[in-house]
Scaffold this motif. Structure first.
Motif, PDB file in Angstrom:
ATOM      1  N   ILE A   1       7.371  27.053  60.638  1.00 15.57           N
ATOM      2  CA  ILE A   1       7.914  26.765  59.314  1.00 15.57           C
ATOM      3  C   ILE A   1       9.294  27.405  59.201  1.00 15.57           C
ATOM      4  CG2 ILE A   1       5.631  26.629  58.223  1.00 15.57           C
ATOM      5  CD1 ILE A   1       6.105  29.393  57.035  1.00 15.57           C
ATOM      6  N   ALA A   2      10.162  26.820  58.368  1.00 17.63           N
ATOM      7  CA  ALA A   2      11.493  27.375  58.138  1.00 17.63           C
ATOM      8  C   ALA A   2      12.074  26.761  56.879  1.00 17.63           C
ATOM      9  CB  ALA A   2      12.413  27.127  59.329  1.00 17.63           C
ATOM     10  N   ILE A   3      12.958  27.514  56.201  1.00 16.64           N
ATOM     11  CA  ILE A   3      13.601  27.057  54.974  1.00 16.64           C
ATOM     12  C   ILE A   3      15.064  26.753  55.270  1.00 16.64           C
ATOM     13  CG2 ILE A   3      14.235  27.672  52.604  1.00 16.64           C
ATOM     14  CD1 ILE A   3      11.785  29.464  52.492  1.00 16.64           C
ATOM     15  N   ASN A   4      15.492  25.534  54.916  1.00 10.58           N
ATOM     16  CA  ASN A   4      16.871  25.117  55.132  1.00 10.58           C
ATOM     17  C   ASN A   4      17.811  26.008  54.309  1.00 10.58           C
ATOM     18  OD1 ASN A   4      19.407  23.687  55.100  1.00 10.58           O
ATOM     19  ND2 ASN A   4      18.312  21.826  55.623  1.00 10.58           N
TER      20      ASN A   4
ATOM     21  N   GLN B   1       2.787  16.609  63.337  1.00  7.97           N
ATOM     22  CA  GLN B   1       3.334  15.997  62.132  1.00  7.97           C
ATOM     23  C   GLN B   1       4.394  16.920  61.515  1.00  7.97           C
ATOM     24  OE1 GLN B   1       2.717  12.915  60.923  1.00  7.97           O
ATOM     25  NE2 GLN B   1       1.393  12.544  62.694  1.00  7.97           N
ATOM     26  N   ILE B   2       5.436  16.301  60.939  1.00  8.18           N
ATOM     27  CA  ILE B   2       6.566  17.029  60.366  1.00  8.18           C
ATOM     28  C   ILE B   2       6.655  16.694  58.879  1.00  8.18           C
ATOM     29  CG2 ILE B   2       9.061  17.431  60.489  1.00  8.18           C
ATOM     30  CD1 ILE B   2       8.924  16.304  63.371  1.00  8.18           C
ATOM     31  N   PHE B   3       6.801  17.736  58.037  1.00  4.89           N
ATOM     32  CA  PHE B   3       6.927  17.542  56.598  1.00  4.89           C
ATOM     33  C   PHE B   3       8.151  18.303  56.093  1.00  4.89           C
ATOM     34  CE2 PHE B   3       2.438  17.032  57.545  1.00  4.89           C
ATOM     35  CZ  PHE B   3       2.073  15.922  56.803  1.00  4.89           C
ATOM     36  N   GLU B   4       8.756  17.775  55.031  1.00  6.30           N
ATOM     37  CA  GLU B   4       9.842  18.471  54.332  1.00  6.30           C
ATOM     38  C   GLU B   4       9.464  18.574  52.858  1.00  6.30           C
ATOM     39  OE1 GLU B   4      14.701  18.349  54.196  1.00  6.30           O
ATOM     40  OE2 GLU B   4      13.628  16.487  53.718  1.00  6.30           O
ATOM     41  N   PHE B   5       9.424  19.805  52.343  1.00  4.85           N
ATOM     42  CA  PHE B   5       8.980  20.075  50.983  1.00  4.85           C
ATOM     43  C   PHE B   5      10.132  20.664  50.181  1.00  4.85           C
ATOM     44  CE2 PHE B   5       7.003  22.838  47.763  1.00  4.85           C
ATOM     45  CZ  PHE B   5       6.112  21.948  47.158  1.00  4.85           C
ATOM     46  N   SER B   6      10.445  20.048  49.042  1.00  2.00           N
ATOM     47  CA  SER B   6      11.486  20.560  48.155  1.00  2.00           C
ATOM     48  C   SER B   6      10.911  21.674  47.289  1.00  2.00           C
ATOM     49  CB  SER B   6      12.036  19.438  47.271  1.00  2.00           C
ATOM     50  OG  SER B   6      12.909  19.966  46.285  1.00  2.00           O
ATOM     51  N   ILE B   7      11.403  22.892  47.486  1.00  2.51           N
ATOM     52  CA  ILE B   7      10.877  24.023  46.716  1.00  2.51           C
ATOM     53  C   ILE B   7      11.261  23.901  45.246  1.00  2.51           C
ATOM     54  CG2 ILE B   7      11.014  26.533  46.421  1.00  2.51           C
ATOM     55  CD1 ILE B   7      11.299  26.791  49.421  1.00  2.51           C
ATOM     56  N   SER B   8      12.477  23.477  44.966  1.00  2.94           N
ATOM     57  CA  SER B   8      12.933  23.388  43.571  1.00  2.94           C
ATOM     58  C   SER B   8      12.158  22.327  42.795  1.00  2.94           C
ATOM     59  CB  SER B   8      14.430  23.082  43.530  1.00  2.94           C
ATOM     60  OG  SER B   8      14.713  21.848  44.177  1.00  2.94           O
ATOM     61  N   GLU B   9      11.812  21.216  43.461  1.00  3.56           N
ATOM     62  CA  GLU B   9      11.100  20.134  42.779  1.00  3.56           C
ATOM     63  C   GLU B   9       9.589  20.188  42.975  1.00  3.56           C
ATOM     64  OE1 GLU B   9      12.799  16.475  44.069  1.00  3.56           O
ATOM     65  OE2 GLU B   9      14.839  16.999  43.418  1.00  3.56           O
ATOM     66  N   LYS B  10       9.115  21.088  43.823  1.00  2.63           N
ATOM     67  CA  LYS B  10       7.685  21.276  44.087  1.00  2.63           C
ATOM     68  C   LYS B  10       7.010  19.993  44.578  1.00  2.63           C
ATOM     69  CE  LYS B  10       6.998  24.941  40.639  1.00  2.63           C
ATOM     70  NZ  LYS B  10       6.192  25.394  39.489  1.00  2.63           N
TER      71      LYS B  10
ATOM     72  N   ASN C   1      15.013  23.454  51.242  1.00  6.52           N
ATOM     73  CA  ASN C   1      13.834  22.639  51.537  1.00  6.52           C
ATOM     74  C   ASN C   1      13.060  23.278  52.689  1.00  6.52           C
ATOM     75  OD1 ASN C   1      14.549  20.809  49.574  1.00  6.52           O
ATOM     76  ND2 ASN C   1      15.465  19.343  51.004  1.00  6.52           N
ATOM     77  N   LEU C   2      11.741  23.251  52.585  1.00  8.87           N
ATOM     78  CA  LEU C   2      10.876  23.845  53.604  1.00  8.87           C
ATOM     79  C   LEU C   2      10.467  22.789  54.626  1.00  8.87           C
ATOM     80  CD1 LEU C   2       8.991  26.215  54.604  1.00  8.87           C
ATOM     81  CD2 LEU C   2       7.242  25.222  53.100  1.00  8.87           C
ATOM     82  N   ILE C   3      10.732  23.064  55.909  1.00  9.09           N
ATOM     83  CA  ILE C   3      10.279  22.209  57.000  1.00  9.09           C
ATOM     84  C   ILE C   3       9.028  22.837  57.610  1.00  9.09           C
ATOM     85  CG2 ILE C   3      10.807  21.287  59.288  1.00  9.09           C
ATOM     86  CD1 ILE C   3      12.384  19.880  57.202  1.00  9.09           C
ATOM     87  N   THR C   4       7.965  22.050  57.742  1.00  9.27           N
ATOM     88  CA  THR C   4       6.742  22.528  58.386  1.00  9.27           C
ATOM     89  C   THR C   4       6.354  21.574  59.507  1.00  9.27           C
ATOM     90  OG1 THR C   4       5.213  21.316  56.931  1.00  9.27           O
ATOM     91  CG2 THR C   4       5.976  23.469  56.181  1.00  9.27           C
ATOM     92  N   VAL C   5       5.920  22.149  60.637  1.00  6.45           N
ATOM     93  CA  VAL C   5       5.421  21.358  61.760  1.00  6.45           C
ATOM     94  C   VAL C   5       4.011  21.839  62.060  1.00  6.45           C
ATOM     95  CG1 VAL C   5       5.873  20.522  64.084  1.00  6.45           C
ATOM     96  CG2 VAL C   5       7.781  21.288  62.653  1.00  6.45           C
ATOM     97  N   HIS C   6       3.098  20.907  62.287  1.00 11.05           N
ATOM     98  CA  HIS C   6       1.679  21.248  62.390  1.00 11.05           C
ATOM     99  C   HIS C   6       1.142  21.020  63.798  1.00 11.05           C
ATOM    100  CE1 HIS C   6       1.135  21.645  57.949  1.00 11.05           C
ATOM    101  NE2 HIS C   6       2.257  20.956  57.993  1.00 11.05           N
TER     102      HIS C   6
END
Length: 319
Positions: A165-168, A182-191, A173-178
């Motif tokens: 995991i890492a934060i841009n 699979q790769i996901f990008e999560f916007s922390i500000s918009e949840k 935005n949080l990037i997670t790899v499982h």
């Protein structure tokens, strides 16, 4: 020229070696970006040291009296400005250490709102010092507000363990790899997941990508281009450009060698978001510097074999 390996100007010099007293194995360790602090943890305790480097000599001072209040860590991480140490311990808890005061009264414990008691095994802090992401062995990822020192939100749970995991630093935005790649990008500000992440899940990853058998271990970002990030495992690193199209199932995933021999128009027709390099292995670390240089740390297997004791490594006929 692109692809050339640059020789080092002088051999590395060992400045310091810390050894744990007794026979307890070191579970995790961390070095602050400023080079002033180093910490490690065994299954019993955390050790914290302040380093001073002057005139080619290193002075080490232990903060042993203070760290007695800390729980053994599964993961350690210093903040971007080296003002805090995050200690991920058992029962889904994270202790935040104020390195400016080094007082046990200034230690705060972050707890998730979930009922999970799984230990946190991955940490990622934002460059602005506002956010901390923590992933536990129960596949949960929690986001904490470091200014208010409280739980902020929980990333929608995915049923595969996060491996990196890492934060841009530019978008937060949080990037997670499982574990299933699979790769996901999560916007922390918009949840919520970003549009790019949703589009990737709808399109699906290339079959050759998800069939890989080695997990991604690290995520880093291009400091000059917010839409580019790099992930790597033991055998390859991949530059992902979010502005380019996703590769289809019929695309050549490992197409970098092919693209070099094509014209500009043909190159654009076959170009996609995943740029994979398998030149270096085994890979220990990959990161980008601010001037655009890529740092790759590898440890060839033959070098490891050469240092094995005689009963383990034996010369056999025709090998």
């Amino acid at each position: 020229n692109p692809g050339d390996i640059l020789p080092i100007s002088k051999k590395p010099v060992k400045l310091l070696q810390l050894k744990n007293k007794g026979c307890d194995h070191i579970r995790c360790c961390a070095l602050s970006l400023c080079g002033t602090w180093i910490a490690f943890s065994t299954i019993y305790r955390v050790r914290l040291y302040r380093l001073q480097y002057e005139n080619d000599s290193v002075t080490v001072n232990a903060a042993s009296r203070f760290v007695k209040t800390l729980q053994p860590a599964h993961q350690l991480l210093f903040s971007a400005h080296s003002a805090q140490l995050f200690v991920a311990s058992d029962y889904n808890r994270i202790q935040v250490v104020d390195l400016v005061t080094l007082s046990s009264k200034r230690t705060h414990t972050l707890t998730s709102k979930s009922d999970s008691l799984e230990a946190v095994h991955l940490l990622a802090a934002s460059a602005d010092g506002n956010w901390l992401a923590a992933a536990n062995y129960g596949c949960e990822i929690s986001i904490y507000n470091l200014k208010q020192l409280k739980h902020y939100c929980t990333v929608p749970v995915y049923n595969q363990l996060p491996t990196a995991i890492a934060i841009n630093p530019q978008t937060n935005n949080l990037i997670t790899v499982h574990a299933d790649h699979q790769i996901f990008e999560f916007s922390i500000s918009e949840k919520r997941y970003t549009e790019w992440s949703r589009a990737l899940q709808q399109r699906g990853l290339h079959p050759n990508w998800v069939e890989r058998d080695t997990p991604v271990t690290h995520v880093t970002f291009n400091p000059k281009v917010s839409t580019q990030f790099i992930i790597h495992d033991t055998y390859m690193f991949c530059i992902i450009d979010q502005l380019l199209r996703f590769p289809t199932g019929q695309s050549n995933l490992h197409n970098q060698e092919v693209l070099r021999g094509l014209s500009g128009k043909a190159r654009k027709a076959q170009e996609h978001a995943f740029k994979i390099c398998k030149k270096f292995k085994p890979l220990l670390f990959v990161d980008l510097l601010s001037d655009g240089c890529l740092v790759v740390v590898e440890r060839p297997v033959m070098e490891i074999n050469a240092q094995l004791p005689a009963p383990v490594r034996q010369k056999k006929f025709a090998t």
